[in-house]
Design a protein around this motif. Structure first.
Motif, PDB file in Angstrom:
ATOM      1  N   GLN A 193      -1.875 -10.075  96.739  1.00 62.68           N
ATOM      2  CA  GLN A 193      -2.196  -9.003  97.677  1.00 62.68           C
ATOM      3  C   GLN A 193      -1.822  -9.374  99.110  1.00 62.68           C
ATOM      4  O   GLN A 193      -1.945 -10.528  99.514  1.00 62.68           O
ATOM      5  N   THR A 194      -1.406  -8.365  99.877  1.00 58.27           N
ATOM      6  CA  THR A 194      -1.109  -8.577 101.293  1.00 58.27           C
ATOM      7  C   THR A 194      -2.396  -8.791 102.094  1.00 58.27           C
ATOM      8  O   THR A 194      -2.374  -9.442 103.130  1.00 58.27           O
ATOM      9  N   PHE A 195      -3.492  -8.251 101.633  1.00 65.26           N
ATOM     10  CA  PHE A 195      -4.817  -8.460 102.222  1.00 65.26           C
ATOM     11  C   PHE A 195      -5.413  -9.680 101.526  1.00 65.26           C
ATOM     12  O   PHE A 195      -5.491  -9.711 100.297  1.00 65.26           O
ATOM     13  N   THR A 196      -5.821 -10.666 102.279  1.00 62.76           N
ATOM     14  CA  THR A 196      -6.233 -11.924 101.652  1.00 62.76           C
ATOM     15  C   THR A 196      -7.700 -12.295 101.841  1.00 62.76           C
ATOM     16  O   THR A 196      -8.157 -13.297 101.290  1.00 62.76           O
ATOM     17  N   ASP A 197      -8.455 -11.509 102.603  1.00 63.81           N
ATOM     18  CA  ASP A 197      -9.852 -11.840 102.875  1.00 63.81           C
ATOM     19  C   ASP A 197     -10.749 -11.301 101.763  1.00 63.81           C
ATOM     20  O   ASP A 197     -11.499 -10.353 101.936  1.00 63.81           O
ATOM     21  N   PHE A 198     -10.616 -11.918 100.588  1.00 62.30           N
ATOM     22  CA  PHE A 198     -11.405 -11.485  99.435  1.00 62.30           C
ATOM     23  C   PHE A 198     -11.830 -12.674  98.594  1.00 62.30           C
ATOM     24  O   PHE A 198     -11.231 -13.749  98.653  1.00 62.30           O
ATOM     25  N   GLU A 199     -12.889 -12.432  97.832  1.00 64.00           N
ATOM     26  CA  GLU A 199     -13.257 -13.337  96.744  1.00 64.00           C
ATOM     27  C   GLU A 199     -12.945 -12.578  95.462  1.00 64.00           C
ATOM     28  O   GLU A 199     -12.976 -11.347  95.438  1.00 64.00           O
ATOM     29  N   PHE A 200     -12.627 -13.308  94.424  1.00 61.91           N
ATOM     30  CA  PHE A 200     -12.225 -12.698  93.156  1.00 61.91           C
ATOM     31  C   PHE A 200     -13.211 -13.172  92.091  1.00 61.91           C
ATOM     32  O   PHE A 200     -13.114 -14.287  91.605  1.00 61.91           O
ATOM     33  N   LEU A 201     -14.183 -12.321  91.771  1.00 62.94           N
ATOM     34  CA  LEU A 201     -15.156 -12.654  90.733  1.00 62.94           C
ATOM     35  C   LEU A 201     -14.606 -12.210  89.381  1.00 62.94           C
ATOM     36  O   LEU A 201     -14.362 -11.022  89.162  1.00 62.94           O
ATOM     37  N   ILE A 202     -14.415 -13.159  88.503  1.00 59.72           N
ATOM     38  CA  ILE A 202     -13.961 -12.861  87.150  1.00 59.72           C
ATOM     39  C   ILE A 202     -15.091 -13.242  86.206  1.00 59.72           C
ATOM     40  O   ILE A 202     -15.502 -14.405  86.142  1.00 59.72           O
ATOM     41  N   ILE A 203     -15.603 -12.252  85.513  1.00 62.87           N
ATOM     42  CA  ILE A 203     -16.677 -12.492  84.557  1.00 62.87           C
ATOM     43  C   ILE A 203     -16.088 -12.497  83.168  1.00 62.87           C
ATOM     44  O   ILE A 203     -15.583 -11.477  82.682  1.00 62.87           O
ATOM     45  N   ASP A 204     -16.106 -13.661  82.538  1.00 67.49           N
ATOM     46  CA  ASP A 204     -15.639 -13.763  81.156  1.00 67.49           C
ATOM     47  C   ASP A 204     -16.831 -13.424  80.275  1.00 67.49           C
ATOM     48  O   ASP A 204     -17.795 -14.172  80.190  1.00 67.49           O
ATOM     49  N   ASP A 205     -16.741 -12.271  79.640  1.00 62.34           N
ATOM     50  CA  ASP A 205     -17.857 -11.739  78.858  1.00 62.34           C
ATOM     51  C   ASP A 205     -17.842 -12.302  77.438  1.00 62.34           C
ATOM     52  O   ASP A 205     -17.801 -11.574  76.464  1.00 62.34           O
ATOM     53  N   ALA A 206     -17.850 -13.651  77.350  1.00 62.58           N
ATOM     54  CA  ALA A 206     -17.885 -14.377  76.077  1.00 62.58           C
ATOM     55  C   ALA A 206     -16.665 -14.055  75.218  1.00 62.58           C
ATOM     56  O   ALA A 206     -16.780 -13.810  74.014  1.00 62.58           O
ATOM     57  N   SER A 207     -15.493 -14.098  75.833  1.00 58.84           N
ATOM     58  CA  SER A 207     -14.251 -13.839  75.098  1.00 58.84           C
ATOM     59  C   SER A 207     -14.068 -14.846  73.973  1.00 58.84           C
ATOM     60  O   SER A 207     -14.433 -16.016  74.094  1.00 58.84           O
ATOM     61  N   LYS A 208     -13.457 -14.367  72.896  1.00 60.40           N
ATOM     62  CA  LYS A 208     -13.182 -15.218  71.741  1.00 60.40           C
ATOM     63  C   LYS A 208     -11.700 -15.565  71.639  1.00 60.40           C
ATOM     64  O   LYS A 208     -11.298 -16.298  70.745  1.00 60.40           O
ATOM     65  N   ASP A 209     -10.895 -15.016  72.546  1.00 62.62           N
ATOM     66  CA  ASP A 209      -9.465 -15.303  72.551  1.00 62.62           C
ATOM     67  C   ASP A 209      -9.177 -16.366  73.622  1.00 62.62           C
ATOM     68  O   ASP A 209     -10.055 -17.144  73.971  1.00 62.62           O
ATOM     69  N   ASN A 210      -7.980 -16.391  74.153  1.00 59.77           N
ATOM     70  CA  ASN A 210      -7.590 -17.392  75.148  1.00 59.77           C
ATOM     71  C   ASN A 210      -7.856 -16.968  76.591  1.00 59.77           C
ATOM     72  O   ASN A 210      -7.313 -17.567  77.521  1.00 59.77           O
ATOM     73  N   SER A 211      -8.673 -15.958  76.806  1.00 64.46           N
ATOM     74  CA  SER A 211      -8.954 -15.493  78.170  1.00 64.46           C
ATOM     75  C   SER A 211      -9.515 -16.616  79.038  1.00 64.46           C
ATOM     76  O   SER A 211      -9.072 -16.806  80.181  1.00 64.46           O
ATOM     77  N   SER A 212     -10.467 -17.369  78.535  1.00 68.13           N
ATOM     78  CA  SER A 212     -11.074 -18.462  79.307  1.00 68.13           C
ATOM     79  C   SER A 212     -10.037 -19.508  79.687  1.00 68.13           C
ATOM     80  O   SER A 212     -10.032 -20.015  80.817  1.00 68.13           O
TER      81      SER A 212
END
Length: 180
Positions: A32-51
């Motif tokens: 993103q061109t706007f950089t003043d952010f935090e990126f919360l990624i919630i892994d909802d107990a994935s069973k694939d390779n998401s984690s």
């Protein structure tokens, strides 16, 4: 005057078994061109390779929350809202790609229009190869949106940026529904 350590925007993503498109979704936020952010990624107990995919990123803006059990989208998003530090929350799903200017355009709109609490965007639907197959372009005035939302959603949820306090004041997402 000391600079605030809180980011202006929290990008909120919940992922459950999203390995197929997850890397492209994450990359689109980090570019993103706007950089003043935090990126919360919630892994909802994935069973694939998401984690595994998420763990390969070292960008300090990424904060990963790992659910021990699958809570579902709305409960995971509510968990994220409680953790979010940004004044605004920008939603994205694990199978979405954001244009590079998305956060910048939405942030500046909300900052320049304090009467607006939420902003969304048009949606470009793409196939697996990235080719455009359709567009969803809704252009409603505020009065139309107020009326239409009584019957159906007229905003692409994963394209919105919303004032976080409005979500908090509303009690977050209804956990009685599976999809937000």
């Amino acid at each position: 005057m000391a600079k605030s350590t809180c980011p202006k925007v929290t990008v909120l993503m919940s992922v459950y078994n999203g390995e197929r498109y997850l890397k492209k979704a994450i990359d689109s936020i980090l570019a993103q061109t706007f950089t003043d952010f935090e990126f919360l990624i919630i892994d909802d107990a994935s069973k694939d390779n998401s984690s595994k995919i998420i763990s390969e990123y070292t960008d300090e803006r990424i904060k990963v929350i790992q659910n021990n059990e699958n809570l579902g989208l709305t409960k995971s998003l509510n968990k994220g809202i409680k953790i979010a530090r940004g004044e605004y929350i920008a939603r994205i799903d694990a199978d979405d790609i954001a244009y590079p200017e998305r956060l910048e355009v939405q942030y500046h709109y909300l900052e320049n229009h304090p009467e607006a609490g939420i902003v969304g965007s048009w949606t470009e639907l793409i196939d697996e190869s990235g080719s455009t197959i359709d567009f969803w372009r809704c252009q409603y005035c505020p009065e139309d949106i107020y009326y239409i939302l009584n019957f159906r959603n007229c905003l692409t949820h994963s394209s919105v940026m919303i004032n976080r306090q409005l979500l908090v004041d509303a009690g977050g997402y209804s956990e009685d529904i599976d999809k937000a």
